[in-house]
Enzyme design. Structure first.
Site, short mmCIF file in Angstrom:
data_model
loop_
_atom_site.label_atom_id
_atom_site.label_comp_id
_atom_site.label_asym_id
_atom_site.label_seq_id
_atom_site.Cartn_x
_atom_site.Cartn_y
_atom_site.Cartn_z
N GLY A 99 0.71 -5.01 0.97
CA GLY A 99 -0.49 -5.10 0.14
C GLY A 99 -0.26 -5.84 -1.17
O GLY A 99 -1.21 -6.37 -1.75
N GLU A 135 4.87 -5.02 7.39
CA GLU A 135 4.11 -3.99 8.11
C GLU A 135 4.60 -3.71 9.53
O GLU A 135 4.63 -2.55 9.95
CB GLU A 135 2.62 -4.36 8.16
CG GLU A 135 1.91 -4.19 6.83
CD GLU A 135 1.99 -5.41 5.92
OE1 GLU A 135 2.76 -6.34 6.23
OE2 GLU A 135 1.27 -5.43 4.91
N GLU A 194 -0.55 -9.41 -0.25
CA GLU A 194 -1.98 -9.62 0.04
C GLU A 194 -2.80 -9.69 -1.25
O GLU A 194 -3.74 -10.47 -1.37
CB GLU A 194 -2.48 -8.51 0.96
CG GLU A 194 -1.87 -8.63 2.36
CD GLU A 194 -2.02 -7.36 3.20
OE1 GLU A 194 -1.82 -6.26 2.66
OE2 GLU A 194 -2.36 -7.48 4.39
N ALA A 254 0.86 -1.18 0.00
CA ALA A 254 0.00 0.00 0.00
C ALA A 254 0.90 1.23 0.00
O ALA A 254 2.05 1.17 0.45
CB ALA A 254 -0.89 -0.02 1.22
N1 CAA Z 1 4.53 3.21 -0.98
C1 CAA Z 1 4.88 4.35 -1.60
N2 CAA Z 1 5.96 4.46 -2.37
C2 CAA Z 1 6.74 3.37 -2.51
C3 CAA Z 1 6.43 2.15 -1.90
C4 CAA Z 1 5.25 2.08 -1.11
N3 CAA Z 1 4.85 0.95 -0.52
N4 CAA Z 1 7.39 1.25 -2.21
C5 CAA Z 1 8.26 1.90 -3.01
N5 CAA Z 1 7.88 3.17 -3.19
C6 CAA Z 1 8.55 4.21 -3.97
C7 CAA Z 1 9.78 4.72 -3.24
O1 CAA Z 1 9.41 5.67 -2.27
C8 CAA Z 1 10.56 5.32 -4.37
O2 CAA Z 1 9.99 6.57 -4.70
P1 CAA Z 1 10.97 7.82 -5.04
O3 CAA Z 1 11.69 7.38 -6.27
O4 CAA Z 1 10.00 8.93 -5.29
O5 CAA Z 1 11.85 7.99 -3.86
C9 CAA Z 1 10.26 4.36 -5.53
O6 CAA Z 1 9.07 3.66 -5.16
C10 CAA Z 1 11.34 3.35 -5.74
O7 CAA Z 1 11.59 2.72 -4.50
P2 CAA Z 1 13.05 2.55 -3.87
O8 CAA Z 1 13.93 3.66 -4.31
O9 CAA Z 1 12.88 2.33 -2.40
O10 CAA Z 1 13.50 1.19 -4.60
P3 CAA Z 1 14.50 0.10 -4.03
O11 CAA Z 1 14.72 -0.85 -5.14
O12 CAA Z 1 15.67 0.71 -3.38
O13 CAA Z 1 13.67 -0.65 -2.88
C11 CAA Z 1 11.75 -1.75 -1.94
C12 CAA Z 1 12.53 -1.38 -3.21
C13 CAA Z 1 12.56 -2.74 -1.08
C14 CAA Z 1 10.46 -2.43 -2.37
C15 CAA Z 1 11.46 -0.48 -1.12
O14 CAA Z 1 10.91 0.50 -1.99
C16 CAA Z 1 10.49 -0.69 -0.01
O15 CAA Z 1 10.87 -1.21 1.05
N6 CAA Z 1 9.21 -0.30 -0.20
C17 CAA Z 1 8.22 -0.40 0.82
C18 CAA Z 1 7.74 -1.82 0.99
C19 CAA Z 1 6.73 -1.91 2.10
O16 CAA Z 1 7.02 -1.67 3.24
N7 CAA Z 1 5.49 -2.30 1.74
C20 CAA Z 1 4.42 -2.44 2.70
C21 CAA Z 1 3.60 -1.19 2.76
S1 CAA Z 1 2.46 -1.21 4.09
C22 CAA Z 1 1.15 -2.12 3.52
O17 CAA Z 1 1.14 -2.62 2.42
C23 CAA Z 1 0.02 -2.24 4.48
C24 CAA Z 1 -1.08 -3.11 4.09
O18 CAA Z 1 -1.11 -4.29 4.39
C25 CAA Z 1 -2.22 -2.62 3.38
#
Ligand code: CAA
Length: 260
Positions: free
Chosen positions: A111, A134, A114, A66
């Protein structure tokens, strides 16, 4: 159908949904959920679509969760509303009459994992990464990770994955039963389409009734699930596909199903 965050096309009976926010690694924001909410009932009503494939755009990410930037400032009420919306959308995916294949082409986190679990079958690229990160963000999974993950892989493994926020690669996801199959990344869509075509070579009415029986049965006790199965089994005998399938067997030829 034009959407700002989803690409959708139908070819040879296969409806393919591509989540299309590659700059945010296809993270699920409100716009994605609104697009899904509009699209899914249309797919459900489209008898020309026999199988659905869901994937992410680009070669790095299925869905990286998400959208954290949208959730960052949510109030408790907004968080609850967002969670409920996620459940509604994913339930619609799970309840689509057609089988749904997740073609997991990279990150399937939070998400994203999920979403993949709301699909019937998951085919993973060898580059895919699954996880529920999460608790590392100070929240619980919000789009049914605490519910669908233990149902798929068992309580102990699901708890370990969720409590530790560990990501697992495609092979490990396959080992624990989260992914049905792992294929080289370059062959992912071909593998998903091949599986879709194999399903489509069977009776689509029977396949859809199987989906309903499995989904209904997993949420109730065995006796109620078995009673439901008897009903759908009986219903099959009102279809042209049952007559064709059994006649073809007796006549020692391949059946030609019409889905009627
Ligand atoms: N939400 C918003 N933006 C996200 C995102 C997310 N979940 N995941 C990645 N992005 C964005 C980053 O912020 C980045 O944006 P900018 O270029 O504007 O900075 C872009 O995507 C590229 O990401 P990274 O530079 O971080 O890419 P990376 O290859 O270095 O890392 C990754 C990839 C490991 C997936 C890392 O982006 C990451 O950890 N993302 C978050 C993953 C996460 O925690 N997901 C769970 C969200 S909570 C949820 O989903 C709750 C639920 O159950 C509903």
């Amino acid at each position: 159908m034009e959407y700002s965050t989803l690409l959708y096309g139908v070819e040879d009976g296969i409806g393919t949904i591509t989540i299309n926010r590659p700059k945010a690694l296809n993270a699920l924001n409100g716009a994605v959920m609104a697009d899904f909410t509009d699209l899914l009932p249309k797919i459900a009503a489209d008898e020309a679509v026999k199988v659905v494939i869901i994937t992410g755009s680009g070669n790095k990410s299925f869905v990286a969760g998400a959208d954290i930037t949208e959730m960052q400032k949510m109030s408790a009420i907004e968080g609850r509303k967002w969670g409920k919306l996620g459940h509604e959308v994913f339930d619609k995916i799970e309840k689509l009459p057609q089988p749904v294949i997740a073609a997991v082409n990279g990150f399937a986190l939070g998400g994203g994992c999920e979403l993949a679990m709301a699909c019937d079958i998951r085919i993973a690229a060898d580059s895919a990464l699954f996880g529920q990160p999460e608790v590392g963000l100070g929240i619980t999974p919000g789009f049914a990770g605490t519910q669908r993950l233990p149902r798929l892989v068992g309580k102990g493994i699901a708890k370990e994955l969720i409590y530790t926020a560990s990501n697992i690669d495609a092979q490990e996801a396959y080992r624990i039963g989260l992914a049905n199959k792992v294929v080289p990344a370059a062959e992912l869509m071909e593998a998903a389409q091949k599986l879709a075509k194999k399903i489509m070579s069977k009776s689509s009415t029977a396949v859809q009734l199987c989906k309903a029986a499995i989904n209904e049965g997993l949420d109730v006790d065995l006796a109620s699930g078995s009673a439901y199965e008897s009903e759908v089994f009986g219903l099959c005998f009102a279809t042209e596909d049952q007559k064709e399938g059994m006649t073809a067997f007796v006549e020692k030829r391949k059946p030609v199903f019409t889905g009627k």
